[in-house]
Design a protein around this motif. Structure first.
Motif, PDB file in Angstrom:
ATOM      1  N   ILE A 181     -15.513  -7.145  34.243  1.00  0.00           N
ATOM      2  CA  ILE A 181     -14.473  -7.743  33.679  1.00  0.00           C
ATOM      3  C   ILE A 181     -13.423  -6.865  33.088  1.00  0.00           C
ATOM      4  O   ILE A 181     -13.817  -6.115  31.904  1.00  0.00           O
ATOM      5  CB  ILE A 181     -14.947  -8.894  32.699  1.00  0.00           C
ATOM      6  N   ASP A 182     -12.580  -6.275  33.617  1.00  0.00           N
ATOM      7  CA  ASP A 182     -11.512  -5.312  33.114  1.00  0.00           C
ATOM      8  C   ASP A 182     -10.329  -5.520  33.974  1.00  0.00           C
ATOM      9  O   ASP A 182     -10.167  -5.059  35.057  1.00  0.00           O
ATOM     10  CB  ASP A 182     -12.193  -4.057  33.169  1.00  0.00           C
ATOM     11  N   ILE A 188      -3.923  -3.060  18.563  1.00  0.00           N
ATOM     12  CA  ILE A 188      -3.273  -3.297  17.349  1.00  0.00           C
ATOM     13  C   ILE A 188      -3.393  -2.395  16.207  1.00  0.00           C
ATOM     14  O   ILE A 188      -2.898  -1.893  15.369  1.00  0.00           O
ATOM     15  CB  ILE A 188      -3.424  -4.701  16.920  1.00  0.00           C
ATOM     16  N   PHE A 189      -4.851  -1.920  16.243  1.00  0.00           N
ATOM     17  CA  PHE A 189      -5.573  -1.196  15.115  1.00  0.00           C
ATOM     18  C   PHE A 189      -5.392   0.350  15.394  1.00  0.00           C
ATOM     19  O   PHE A 189      -5.704   1.082  14.876  1.00  0.00           O
ATOM     20  CB  PHE A 189      -6.891  -1.513  14.832  1.00  0.00           C
ATOM     21  N   GLY A 190      -4.463   0.528  16.565  1.00  0.00           N
ATOM     22  CA  GLY A 190      -4.388   2.087  16.910  1.00  0.00           C
ATOM     23  C   GLY A 190      -5.580   2.775  17.463  1.00  0.00           C
ATOM     24  O   GLY A 190      -5.524   4.250  17.250  1.00  0.00           O
ATOM     25  N   LEU A 191      -6.256   2.154  17.976  1.00  0.00           N
ATOM     26  CA  LEU A 191      -7.700   2.895  18.950  1.00  0.00           C
ATOM     27  C   LEU A 191      -7.391   3.009  20.314  1.00  0.00           C
ATOM     28  O   LEU A 191      -6.508   2.354  20.917  1.00  0.00           O
ATOM     29  CB  LEU A 191      -8.766   2.299  18.657  1.00  0.00           C
ATOM     30  N   ASP A 192      -7.645   3.950  20.931  1.00  0.00           N
ATOM     31  CA  ASP A 192      -7.826   4.312  22.162  1.00  0.00           C
ATOM     32  C   ASP A 192      -8.565   3.141  23.078  1.00  0.00           C
ATOM     33  O   ASP A 192      -9.490   2.548  22.597  1.00  0.00           O
ATOM     34  CB  ASP A 192      -8.626   5.630  22.705  1.00  0.00           C
ATOM     35  N   ASN A 193      -7.855   2.696  24.221  1.00  0.00           N
ATOM     36  CA  ASN A 193      -8.514   1.664  25.115  1.00  0.00           C
ATOM     37  C   ASN A 193      -9.224   2.414  26.055  1.00  0.00           C
ATOM     38  O   ASN A 193      -9.077   3.633  26.474  1.00  0.00           O
ATOM     39  CB  ASN A 193      -7.313   0.696  25.742  1.00  0.00           C
ATOM     40  N   TYR A 194     -10.260   1.854  26.746  1.00  0.00           N
ATOM     41  CA  TYR A 194     -11.102   2.297  27.747  1.00  0.00           C
ATOM     42  C   TYR A 194     -10.974   1.294  29.015  1.00  0.00           C
ATOM     43  O   TYR A 194     -10.497   0.163  28.732  1.00  0.00           O
ATOM     44  CB  TYR A 194     -12.742   1.996  27.099  1.00  0.00           C
ATOM     45  N   SER A 195     -11.150   2.027  30.223  1.00  0.00           N
ATOM     46  CA  SER A 195     -11.251   1.402  31.352  1.00  0.00           C
ATOM     47  C   SER A 195     -12.540   1.773  32.012  1.00  0.00           C
ATOM     48  O   SER A 195     -13.132   2.825  31.896  1.00  0.00           O
ATOM     49  CB  SER A 195     -10.005   1.924  32.165  1.00  0.00           C
ATOM     50  N   ILE A 196     -12.770   0.787  32.991  1.00  0.00           N
ATOM     51  CA  ILE A 196     -13.945   1.025  33.596  1.00  0.00           C
ATOM     52  C   ILE A 196     -13.628   1.506  35.041  1.00  0.00           C
ATOM     53  O   ILE A 196     -13.393   0.839  35.972  1.00  0.00           O
ATOM     54  CB  ILE A 196     -14.726  -0.407  33.985  1.00  0.00           C
TER      55      ILE A 196
END
Length: 418
Positions: A11-12, A356-364
């Motif tokens: 789920i991504d 929103i909180f300025g963190l990096d996103n991850y992808s599978i």
């Protein structure tokens, strides 16, 4: 450690494998291969679970741990274990400890205490010194030390000018300001939602207006100052509409809703169970429907547990004097999964809060760092005290039917399963 996750539905939305069932091979913390079938080797740690689904790791933006000062409620070490087994690879921890987290050394203490855990801890610094609403805290210094946002947990900023100055000042370093939506004068001594149930049971009410008038004020200030404002844990239909209108104007406002406000109402007041005494108070069915629609429409950005452990001495007392708060990490997914489609839920636990909180996103995807939550969205069960992993047991969901179980996480080169 090499880990092989077998037959997992991904789920991504950012992945080319979205909604497909795949094997995932993780080597040294990175995704080495994604394929229909990957051959097992003798040195692989194999994860093969019933109806396994995998998303990028969940991030809870409103969590309370007792440490420092209230370790009997929850420690950082155990709290992070609870978070991992509940599906969270990151948590933002509120500053309501003793002392209040309002200096760079307080922020550094929390970060150092959480080193090497599977779940990463991100401190929220207090907006005002001691969260007393009088003088701004040293927001810039705290951000330099690792704080990702600033707010006084469950305390509104009474002084209009103080919030105005905070919004202006935070723009110098792209800071995110949190403003809890409660007008103290209107809320008064209320302990429950003002309505039919509170009147019938003789409980002092907190009208929806107490939240909505504060949201309206905050949005007017934001329109004047610019900057970024996040309104945590809204609970009323009118709040959803106010924020929707503000977003249409182009204001940089975001908001969250708790799992218990999505799935429970003030009907829980029957029986005077203090575990259902929360801030904001549980509202009406009309409000829960509006909150669910707000998530589906993208007005509400984030789902949070608003996990708040309270020791038995302050919870198992008369309803009117019990402290507000419920734990929620363990029950979040099962509570919201019954009301939302899986892709909406995952987005509100991953991409939205991280952005929103300025963190990096991850992808599978191949060659990406493995930051994953493992779960089964279909299992139905009754949530009991045996499902509670926290030191404190003050759950509003005890005895409730939930849908969806979390298996655990893979994060920071660690596999943590229930």
């Amino acid at each position: 450690m090499t880990t092989l996750i077998k037959s997992a539905t991904i789920i991504d939305a950012s992945s080319s494998h979205n909604l497909k069932k795949k094997d995932i091979l993780i080597v040294n913390g990175k995704i080495a291969q994604i394929a229909n079938s990957i051959k097992q080797e003798s040195n692989y740690k194999v994860v093969q679970l019933e109806n396994l689904h995998v998303s990028s790791g969940w991030f809870d933006t409103s969590v309370c741990f007792g440490e420092p000062g209230y370790e009997e409620r929850e420690t950082i070490t155990n709290g992070l274990k609870v978070a991992a087994k509940s599906g969270f690879t990151a948590v933002a921890v509120n500053p309501n400890t003793h002392p209040i987290v309002d200096t760079k050394s307080d922020v550094e203490f929390l970060i150092n205490k959480a080193n090497n855990s599977a779940t990463k801890l991100f401190p929220i610094g207090a907006l005002t010194q001691g969260s007393n609403g009088i003088e701004l805290a040293e927001m810039f210094d705290m951000q330099q030390s690792g704080a990702i946002a600033f707010g006084d947990y469950n305390k509104s900023v009474v002084n209009d000018n103080l919030l105005k100055v905070a919004l202006l000042y935070a723009q110098n370093f792209n800071g995110l300001v949190l403003s809890f939506p409660k007008n103290k004068a209107i809320a008064g001594e209320g302990v429950a939602n003002e309505g039919v149930n509170s009147t019938r049971l003789g409980l002092k009410g907190i009208p929806a207006l107490a939240e909505e008038i504060q949201v309206a004020r905050d949005l007017f200030l934001l329109e004047y100052t610019g900057g970024k404002l996040h309104i945590p844990t809204i609970s009323t239909a009118k709040s959803v509409q106010l924020i929707k209108d503000a977003k249409k104007k182009g204001l940089q406002v975001t908001c969250s809703v708790s799992a218990h406000h999505l799935s429970l109402t003030d009907d829980e007041l029957e029986g005077f169970d203090s575990n259902s005494k929360v801030t904001p108070p549980l509202r009406t069915k009309k409000d829960t429907k509006a909150l669910i629609k707000g998530l589906k429409d993208g007005v509400i950005d984030i789902i949070t547990s608003d996990h708040n452990p309270i020791d038995i001495e302050n919870k198992k007392v008369e309803f009117s004097i019990a402290e507000d708060g419920t734990i929620g990490l363990e029950s979040l997914f099962g509570a919201v999964n019954a009301h939302l489609d899986i892709e909406t839920t995952v987005k509100a636990l991953t991409v939205n809060p991280r952005t929103i909180f300025g963190l990096d996103n991850y992808s599978i995807a191949k060659d990406q760092e493995a930051n994953l939550t493992l779960f089964d969205p279909t299992t139905e069960y009754t949530f009991t005290k045996e499902d509670i992993l926290s030191f404190s047991k003050n759950s509003a969901f005890t005895g409730k039917q939930l849908k969806g179980k979390v298996y655990g996480v893979y994060s920071n080169k660690k596999l943590v399963l229930q």
